[in-house]
Structure formats: C-alpha cells, structure tokens
Scaffold this active site. Sequence first.
Site, PDB file in Angstrom:
ATOM      1  N   ASP A   1       0.797  -1.244   0.000  1.00  0.00           N
ATOM      2  CA  ASP A   1       0.000   0.000   0.000  1.00  0.00           C
ATOM      3  C   ASP A   1       0.826   1.289   0.000  1.00  0.00           C
ATOM      4  OD1 ASP A   1      -1.885  -1.961   0.219  1.00  0.00           O
ATOM      5  OD2 ASP A   1      -2.739  -1.283   2.105  1.00  0.00           O
TER       6      ASP A   1
ATOM      7  N   LYS B   1      -6.596  -4.943  -3.177  1.00  0.00           N
ATOM      8  CA  LYS B   1      -7.264  -5.578  -2.036  1.00  0.00           C
ATOM      9  C   LYS B   1      -8.297  -4.619  -1.435  1.00  0.00           C
ATOM     10  CE  LYS B   1      -3.469  -4.456   1.169  1.00  0.00           C
ATOM     11  NZ  LYS B   1      -4.170  -3.639   2.136  1.00  0.00           N
TER      12      LYS B   1
ATOM     13  N   CYS C   1      -2.224  -2.491   7.787  1.00  0.00           N
ATOM     14  CA  CYS C   1      -2.177  -3.434   6.668  1.00  0.00           C
ATOM     15  C   CYS C   1      -0.965  -4.357   6.703  1.00  0.00           C
ATOM     16  CB  CYS C   1      -2.268  -2.681   5.350  1.00  0.00           C
ATOM     17  SG  CYS C   1      -3.910  -1.953   5.131  1.00  0.00           S
TER      18      CYS C   1
HETATM   19  C1  C5J Z   1      -3.131   0.634   5.468  1.00  0.00           C
HETATM   20  C2  C5J Z   1      -4.899   1.914   6.515  1.00  0.00           C
HETATM   21  N1  C5J Z   1      -2.615   0.400   4.289  1.00  0.00           N
HETATM   22  N2  C5J Z   1      -4.132   2.317   7.514  1.00  0.00           N
HETATM   23  N3  C5J Z   1      -4.390   1.169   5.497  1.00  0.00           N
HETATM   24  O1  C5J Z   1      -2.518   0.406   6.484  1.00  0.00           O
HETATM   25  O2  C5J Z   1      -6.062   2.238   6.478  1.00  0.00           O
END
Ligand code: C5J
Length: 228
Positions: free
Chosen positions: A25, A130, A163
């Site tokens: 991400d 995802k 995540c």
């Molecule tokens: C991730 C989030 N990628 N913090 N998403 O950690 O919402």
Amino acid sequence: MTLTVEADPGPFTFDAATTALVIIDMQRDFCEPDGFGETLGNDVSLLRTVIPPLQAVLTAFREAGLTVIHTREGHVPDLSDCPPAKLNRGEPSLRIGDPGPKGRILVRGEYGHDIIDELAPLPGELVVDKPGKGSFHGTTFGTELEARGITSLVVTGVTTEVCVHTTVREANDRGYECLVLSDCTGSYFPEFQAAGLAMIAAQGGIFGWVAPSSALLPVLTPAEVAAS
Ligand code: C5J
C-alpha cells in the site's frame, strides 16, 4: 542452499528463489498530502521516511531477479466491495469514494489510489488490489504465491500496525515465514511503529522476524543469491 539475515528474535533463513518482496500500500492516498491518510487527520510525512530504504531493497530484489509483489488498498468505483462498517467509520474530512484533489478517495483507477512514483511497479511485477487491510482477504494473493512456489515473505510498506500487521498475521496462519523490515515499514504513530514491530518478534517470533534493511541488503547481492 539458503541465505541468512541477522534478525530479531534470531537468524532468519530463507531460500531466495521461494521468497517474495511484498510492498504493501505505498499509495499516494496514504503517503502524499490530499489523500485518504490525510483526510483521517494524519501527518503523511511520517510515512515518507520509508521511501529511500524501500527503494534500495526494491532495487536489490530486482537486480537479483527475485519476486516482487505490490499491493494497493482500494475499492471498485461503485463501492460494492466496501462494507458500510468501513465506509461510515470515523470522522474523515472526505470519505472513501468522495471526490478529492487526487481523485475519488481510495477508489481503484484514481490517481490517488495508485502507487507513488518512487516505487512504481515494473511491467511483469504483480500488483494485488485488495478491498481490506489484509493482502489475502478478497484477493488472489494466496493463489499467486502458491503458483510461484513462494514460502517466505519479506514484508514492507504501510502502515505497520494496520495493513502490514494484518497481512503478516494472515500469512502466518497460512504457513508463510515473514521477515518484516523495520525501516521499510511506517506508521502515522511512532508508538504504534515500535509496538507493532515488537509484537511480531515477541515470544520467540510469534508472527515472524524483524530486521533493518541494512541486515538484508548485504546477503541480497546478485553474487550472494547466485551462490546460494
Ligand atoms: C493501510 C490503513 N494500508 N491504515 N491502510 O494500512 O487504512
């Protein structure tokens, strides 16, 4: 033959051919101003410290010819894969799906949803979209790993306690060995960064191993990988 990295709580041993770098991400929506992370009230500059060490690790994996997988969190344009519990939670200034300066917040195909230029995937590198925090939930990530014979993951990206942690926990329950790189993972909350990493290596490595990228890079040269 295997390669070994000095890590917490002890040496992490892996076969380069069956190991994937997973970059979680590293999207504009989390790492740049005007995205989802900032709408939630976070200081996105904290995540940007991850970029230079992660670029070095990505280059090393590419030069050694090893597997690289990127993930992106986000939703289809009609938001049918976004549970109301996720959509309505919190007090963001812009909700998922709302139009923002970088396009609709956390929606696939929008500029803000894509990976930052510094870590842009190369053609041929797998990009997993995802809908949730974990990389296995609602995706083909697991079957893609199986198809490539991957058994170990070097996990990087953001955010550590959300995540990254969810993916490492999902991976553990599926039998993968995970090395999490401390300087290549980031959080909006320094105390969560420290606690999140400590939780992975605690209790003899209950979720895996933790090491800085400086411990991995010397063993990941093309010569070391070829000789392994
Ligand atoms: C991730 C989030 N990628 N913090 N998403 O950690 O919402």
